[in-house]
Design an enzyme around this catalytic site. Structure first.
Site, short mmCIF file in Angstrom:
data_model
loop_
_atom_site.label_atom_id
_atom_site.label_comp_id
_atom_site.label_asym_id
_atom_site.label_seq_id
_atom_site.Cartn_x
_atom_site.Cartn_y
_atom_site.Cartn_z
N CYS A 149 0.80 -1.23 0.00
CA CYS A 149 0.00 0.00 0.00
C CYS A 149 0.83 1.29 0.00
O CYS A 149 0.51 2.22 -0.75
CB CYS A 149 -1.02 0.00 1.14
SG CYS A 149 -0.42 -0.55 2.73
N LYS B 26 -12.27 -2.66 8.55
CA LYS B 26 -12.19 -3.62 7.45
C LYS B 26 -13.34 -4.62 7.53
O LYS B 26 -14.00 -4.74 8.56
CB LYS B 26 -10.85 -4.37 7.48
CG LYS B 26 -10.61 -5.13 8.76
CD LYS B 26 -9.28 -5.87 8.72
CE LYS B 26 -9.03 -6.63 10.02
NZ LYS B 26 -7.85 -7.52 9.96
N ARG C 50 8.12 -10.20 5.81
CA ARG C 50 7.79 -9.82 7.19
C ARG C 50 8.65 -10.64 8.14
O ARG C 50 8.78 -11.85 7.98
CB ARG C 50 6.30 -10.03 7.47
CG ARG C 50 5.43 -9.10 6.63
CD ARG C 50 3.95 -9.23 6.91
NE ARG C 50 3.19 -8.42 5.97
CZ ARG C 50 1.86 -8.39 5.91
NH1 ARG C 50 1.14 -9.14 6.73
NH2 ARG C 50 1.24 -7.63 5.02
N GLN D 126 0.88 -11.53 -2.41
CA GLN D 126 -0.57 -11.45 -2.28
C GLN D 126 -1.18 -11.05 -3.62
O GLN D 126 -0.52 -10.45 -4.46
CB GLN D 126 -0.97 -10.39 -1.24
CG GLN D 126 -0.55 -10.70 0.17
CD GLN D 126 -0.94 -9.58 1.13
OE1 GLN D 126 -0.77 -8.40 0.82
NE2 GLN D 126 -1.45 -9.94 2.28
N HIS E 262 -8.23 -0.98 0.52
CA HIS E 262 -7.24 -2.04 0.44
C HIS E 262 -8.02 -3.36 0.31
O HIS E 262 -8.94 -3.60 1.09
CB HIS E 262 -6.40 -2.12 1.72
CG HIS E 262 -5.73 -0.84 2.12
ND1 HIS E 262 -4.37 -0.69 2.17
CD2 HIS E 262 -6.25 0.36 2.53
CE1 HIS E 262 -4.07 0.53 2.59
NE2 HIS E 262 -5.20 1.19 2.81
N ASP F 206 -2.80 -8.54 -4.28
CA ASP F 206 -3.05 -7.28 -3.58
C ASP F 206 -3.69 -6.26 -4.52
O ASP F 206 -3.44 -6.27 -5.72
CB ASP F 206 -1.72 -6.74 -3.08
CG ASP F 206 -1.85 -5.89 -1.83
OD1 ASP F 206 -2.99 -5.70 -1.38
OD2 ASP F 206 -0.83 -5.44 -1.32
N HIS G 23 -5.34 -1.94 -4.52
CA HIS G 23 -5.75 -0.70 -3.84
C HIS G 23 -6.58 0.13 -4.80
O HIS G 23 -6.19 0.37 -5.93
CB HIS G 23 -4.52 0.06 -3.36
CG HIS G 23 -3.78 -0.68 -2.29
ND1 HIS G 23 -2.74 -1.54 -2.57
CD2 HIS G 23 -3.97 -0.73 -0.94
CE1 HIS G 23 -2.32 -2.08 -1.44
NE2 HIS G 23 -3.05 -1.61 -0.45
#
Length: 620
Positions: free
Chosen positions: A319, A449, A348, A366, A495, A368, A370
């Site tokens: 992000c 979320k 991570r 991911q 997100h 992912d 946005h």
């Protein structure tokens, strides 16, 4: 991600129950069933602690809360390390306590009285805990034994009325845990158990656990040659050809779906200056999970030195980099929604004890995305995402439970922005007509979320997809677009991830299907096997016909006996076996065995190819 932990490592989540929740009443639970199970498991933890204290009188007791499907108690026995054999002895003692049918009797003591009582008996953890409680009086539960003795424990409840109700119990495993969840504190022993209202419910749970062991993705991943791990790359998977196929299939199909929904695919850097993470707030709220290091530079002598003035970090999520893409040029309201998709590699810094196969790793990707939107576009975009999630998980035969997660205690931004964001997500969910529950205080630190709990073939829940609404990061990155009024406005960011991490989702799929992937998903759809050299030409021709039709096929033309070939194919859980002998060679046919349907007899090559091709169509 699911928290699973390696054996012989302290549990990462070993945090005591909330001190403000000293006594839990019925109102703290969503249903009567939840309340009853909590009370049963809480009570059984006390029974186990009493049994342990009977067997090892010098034990120091810490905490014994209920957890999902069971309970645990953290203990310290000076000079004694429990073994699996000790669990049997504890169970025997627990059954005696159950037969006595002792009553749970609650009393309230002053903190001074409780500290004196537990202190006199060497219960240091209880004394420390009492001192931390923000109350004048503490709740105590007393169990009186038939021999005149008693078991007394600090506890807010709730409990069942008598110990006889805790008889459907099974102790499960041992683990380590730090006192108060802090590695600087003493390490305790944790004893896990499970208890259910009936013997039938206990047996069903134990059956599910045994079935889960058979489906363990770590075991099947090796057996099916999907992935591997090595100690020299802790927390990162080696994707073998068949596993890489699964990874690529999911990734490419998601790109295709999102391209139809107007997404732009991007690829962003792996390494950023810490200023990026300071701006996003991750440096302040997530630093312990960031891999970061000082930037090096070369001297004249050719050696490397560190420049402490600049710290770099591997990105843990996409992000912040997508904020930079939006900010890279002037934007107009006509560009919104601007939908960005990124399957880049993320890192991570997970604790070594938390690493567990594919479900908890240090390197992952991911699906992912946005979405940069105006406020009046939120509901429609969230509605589209809800439909996509239903479509995806329905294709895998998984049901989905939806929950709205609200602001956590540690958060970015003003309450007014959180009120606005939570209201927008609630309105979007209500507009969709989809039923949803609440996860109070479980939102991301930058916004509320929607969590999606996905249920697999064993009825286990996994949190995969997520939709997060963010009013804060656009402000921290000073994002803006020019509105229809020719004035600057701040966008809202959604997100979203559908699979979540590919690593974890593939682990879930392996266990959901027990490694027996449907034909459309199987890395190897057909294995062609010849009985002898005489049937090699027809086997080669069948293999060529299947490959020409796009079927994923392996030709086993080795010298092994056909029985051995069939056995090996069963072990690899291939959907179809095509056996070619002299009869098939002479007739131009194929003898087909289906993994799921058994012996299908003799089929023509055209019939067989058409059957497999028909089952190869992706259902989403």
């Amino acid at each position: 991600m699911c928290d699973k932990h390696a054996e012989n490592e302290p549990e990462a989540e070993a945090v005591p129950p909330s001190q403000e929740e000293h006594e839990k009443g019925r109102d703290a639970f969503d249903s009567d069933e939840e309340y009853r199970l909590y009370a049963l498991r809480h009570s059984t933890a006390h029974v186990m602690a009493q049994a342990i204290q009977t067997l090892w009188p010098t034990v120091r007791l810490a905490f014994g809360p209920p957890v999902k499907d069971g309970f645990y108690y953290d203990i310290d026995i000076p000079g004694q390390t429990l073994t699996e054999a000790d669990l049997e002895a504890i169970e025997v003692e627990m059954k005696k306590i159950c037969k006595e049918n002792q009553s749970f009797e609650q009393e309230h003591w002053s903190k001074e009285q409780a500290i004196a009582w537990f202190g006199a008996r060497g219960q240091d953890f209880k004394v420390q805990h009492i001192g931390r409680l923000p109350v004048d009086k503490v709740s105590i539960y007393r169990n009186k034994r038939k021999d005149g003795g008693e078991f007394v424990d600090l506890c807010g409840g709730p409990h069942v009325d008598r110990t006889g109700r805790t008889k459907h119990v099974k102790l499960m495993k041992l683990a380590g845990a730090y006192w108060l969840g802090d590695a600087a504190n003493p390490q305790l022993q944790r004893v896990y158990g499970t208890v259910w209202p009936t013997r039938e419910a206990l047996d069903q749970h134990l059956f599910r656990l045994e079935e889960a062991k058979k489906r363990d993705h770590r075991k099947l991943g090796t057996q099916l040659e999907l992935f591997m791990f090595h100690d020299w790359a802790p927390g990162a998977a080696f994707w073998l050809p068949k596993g890489e196929f699964l990874y690529n299939l999911l990734g490419s199909r998601m790109r295709e779906l999102l391209a139809g929904d107007g997404y732009d695919v991007v690829k962003t850097p792996l390494i950023f200056d810490k200023k990026l993470f300071e701006t996003s707030g991750h440096w302040q709220h997530y630093q312990e999970n960031l891999f970061h290091f000082a930037e090096g530079h070369h001297t004249e002598g050719g050696s490397d030195e560190e420049d402490d003035s600049r710290i770099l970090g591997l990105k843990p999520m996409n992000c912040p980099s997508h904020m930079l893409i939006f900010r890279s040029r002037k934007r107009s309201y006509r560009e919104l929604p601007l939908r960005i998709h990124d399957q880049g590699v993320l890192h991570r810094n997970e604790l070594s004890g938390a690493l567990s196969g594919l479900t908890r790793v240090r390197q992952f990707s991911q699906d992912d995305g946005h979405l940069f939107v105006t406020e009046d576009q939120i509901s429609a975009e969230v509605g589209t995402l809800l439909g996509l999630i239903d479509k995806i998980y329905g294709a895998f035969g998984m049901s989905v439970e939806v929950n709205l997660a609200t602001r956590p205690a540690e958060k970015l931004g003003e309450d007014a922005l959180w009120d606005q964001a939570e209201a927008a997500l609630r309105e979007a969910l209500e507009a969709s007509g989809k039923p949803f529950g609440m996860h109070e205080g479980d939102g991301a630190f930058y916004g509320p979320k929607i969590d999606f709990d996905v249920y697999d073939a064993l009825g286990r829940s996994h949190q995969c997809a997520t939709v997060q609404l963010d009013f804060n990061l656009p402000r921290r990155f000073e994002l803006s677009y020019v509105g229809a009024d020719n004035l600057p406005h701040i966008p809202v960011v959604i997100h979203r991830a559908i699979f979540g991490s590919f690593e974890r989702f593939i682990a879930i799929l392996i266990e959901h299907y027990a490694g027996a992937f449907p034909t459309w998903l199987a890395p190897e759809q057909v294995r062609v096997m010849t009985v002898s050299e005489k049937s090699l030409p027809h086997g080669q021709a069948l293999t060529a016909a299947l490959r020409a039709a796009g079927v994923r096929v392996h030709f086993d033309d080795g010298d092994d006996k056909i029985g051995y070939k069939i056995k090996m194919c069963h072990g690899m859980k291939v959907p179809y076996m095509a056996i070619i002998g002299e009869t098939e060679q002479d007739n131009g046919t194929v003898s087909v065995r289906s993994r799921d349907g058994g012996d299908l007899g003799s089929l023509s090559v055209q019939e067989f190819v058409a059957r497999v091709v028909g089952e190869s169509v992706l259902p989403f």
